[in-house]
Every structure is written in structure tokens, then in C-alpha cells.
Design an enzyme around this catalytic site. Structure first.
Site, PDB file in Angstrom:
ATOM      1  N   GLY A  49      -8.612  10.140 -13.672  1.00  0.00           N
ATOM      2  CA  GLY A  49      -9.107  11.388 -12.687  1.00  0.00           C
ATOM      3  C   GLY A  49      -9.835  10.537 -11.673  1.00  0.00           C
ATOM      4  O   GLY A  49     -10.313  11.134 -10.770  1.00  0.00           O
ATOM      5  N   CYS A  50     -10.137   9.151 -11.557  1.00  0.00           N
ATOM      6  CA  CYS A  50     -10.851   8.777 -10.382  1.00  0.00           C
ATOM      7  C   CYS A  50      -9.793   7.861  -9.557  1.00  0.00           C
ATOM      8  O   CYS A  50      -8.863   7.567 -10.006  1.00  0.00           O
ATOM      9  CB  CYS A  50     -11.808   7.731 -10.821  1.00  0.00           C
ATOM     10  N   ALA A  51     -10.066   8.028  -8.351  1.00  0.00           N
ATOM     11  CA  ALA A  51      -9.057   7.453  -7.364  1.00  0.00           C
ATOM     12  C   ALA A  51      -9.238   5.866  -7.627  1.00  0.00           C
ATOM     13  O   ALA A  51      -8.109   5.016  -7.500  1.00  0.00           O
ATOM     14  CB  ALA A  51      -9.447   7.798  -6.030  1.00  0.00           C
ATOM     15  N   SER A  52     -10.321   5.447  -7.854  1.00  0.00           N
ATOM     16  CA  SER A  52     -10.735   3.908  -7.787  1.00  0.00           C
ATOM     17  C   SER A  52     -10.603   3.425  -9.602  1.00  0.00           C
ATOM     18  O   SER A  52     -10.564   4.668 -10.384  1.00  0.00           O
ATOM     19  CB  SER A  52     -12.151   3.705  -7.415  1.00  0.00           C
TER      20      SER A  52
END
Length: 140
Positions: A49-52
Site C-alpha cells: 500500500g506504499c508507493a515506495s
């Protein structure tokens, strides 16, 4: 409810009027964190769920609800690494029961992060908070 380390960050943010200064401070907090050992950069510790790329390795001292919560974390993005440092300040050293009581959105709102993070970054912070809370709940 916030730890003294988080209160210190909140006080620093009160003195920093400009968002750019706050942003730089968050990055500096991330730079000050020790890196996560490569052995822990595995799917079990990766936060979805994190872009990174984000990894959180929980470390629980003791048994049951009174056990103390801590974690190590890392990211491939400097601002996210700083956000991990902010979350570390918010949760580190709390009991598992106290972790469940932290109102992370309200505490983070005190820093003014909500207005200045992209929706992807905000979703990533939510995903990290959910991982922390779920880990603490499962260990309790």
C-alpha cells in the site's frame, strides 16, 4: 497520547513555520535512523500500500498486553524514511495495549502532515500505521 520523542518532534514543528523547513526536518529524522539490515528487507516485513518500498521489522519485548513495542524500518525514499522515523517516535516503547490507543491520524495532524503529503504518501502512512497496529494486536 504521545511519547516524549513524538512530543519533541511536535514542538520542533511548532517552531518551523514553513512547510519546506518541516519537510527537510522529516528527511533529517529519516537520515538519522539506522539502516535496516538487508536480511530484513524481505516480503514478510514489506508494507503493501506504499508507493515506495517500505519495510517494518517489529521487535516486541515481553509477553502479553504489557509487552513493549518497537520496530526498525526503512524505505528507498528519503521522505518516507523520515515518516517512518516519525512513526517510530510515536510508537516506540509503548506497551502493546498503548499502541492500540494511539490516535495516529490526530497525532500526525498536529504536525500538519495531512495537508502536505500526496494522497499516495498519505495512503502509505495509513498502511504503515495499520501494520503497526495489527502487529501489536496479534502479539497482545
Amino acid at each position: 497520547m504521545a511519547t516524549p520523542a513524538f512530543e519533541e518532534i511536535a514542538e520542533t514543528f511548532e517552531f518551523l513555520d514553513d512547510w519546506e523547513d518541516r519537510y527537510r526536518h522529516v528527511i533529517e529524522l529519516g537520515k538519522a535512523m539506522p539502516p535496516l539490515d538487508e536480511a530484513f528487507r524481505v516480503p514478510a516485513f514489506k508494507v503493501d500500500g506504499c508507493a515506495s518500498q517500505v519495510w517494518l521489522r517489529p521487535m516486541i519485548d515481553g509477553q502479553g498486553p504489557g509487552a513493549r513495542f518497537d520496530f526498525q524500518g526503512d524505505s528507498d525514499a528519503m521522505i518516507v524514511r523520515g515518516l517512518i522515523a516519525v512513526l517510530h517516535a510515536l510508537y516506540s516503547g509503548l506497551t502493546l495495549t498503548e499502541v492500540a490507543r494511539v490516535d495516529a491520524p490526530a497525532e500526525l495532524a498536529r504536525l500538519g502532515l495531512n495537508e502536505h503529503l500526496s494522497s499516495q504518501r498519505s495512503n502509505g502512512v495509513r498502511a504503515m500505521v495499520e501494520r503497526i497496529r495489527a502487529t501489536a494486536a496479534a502479539a497482545a
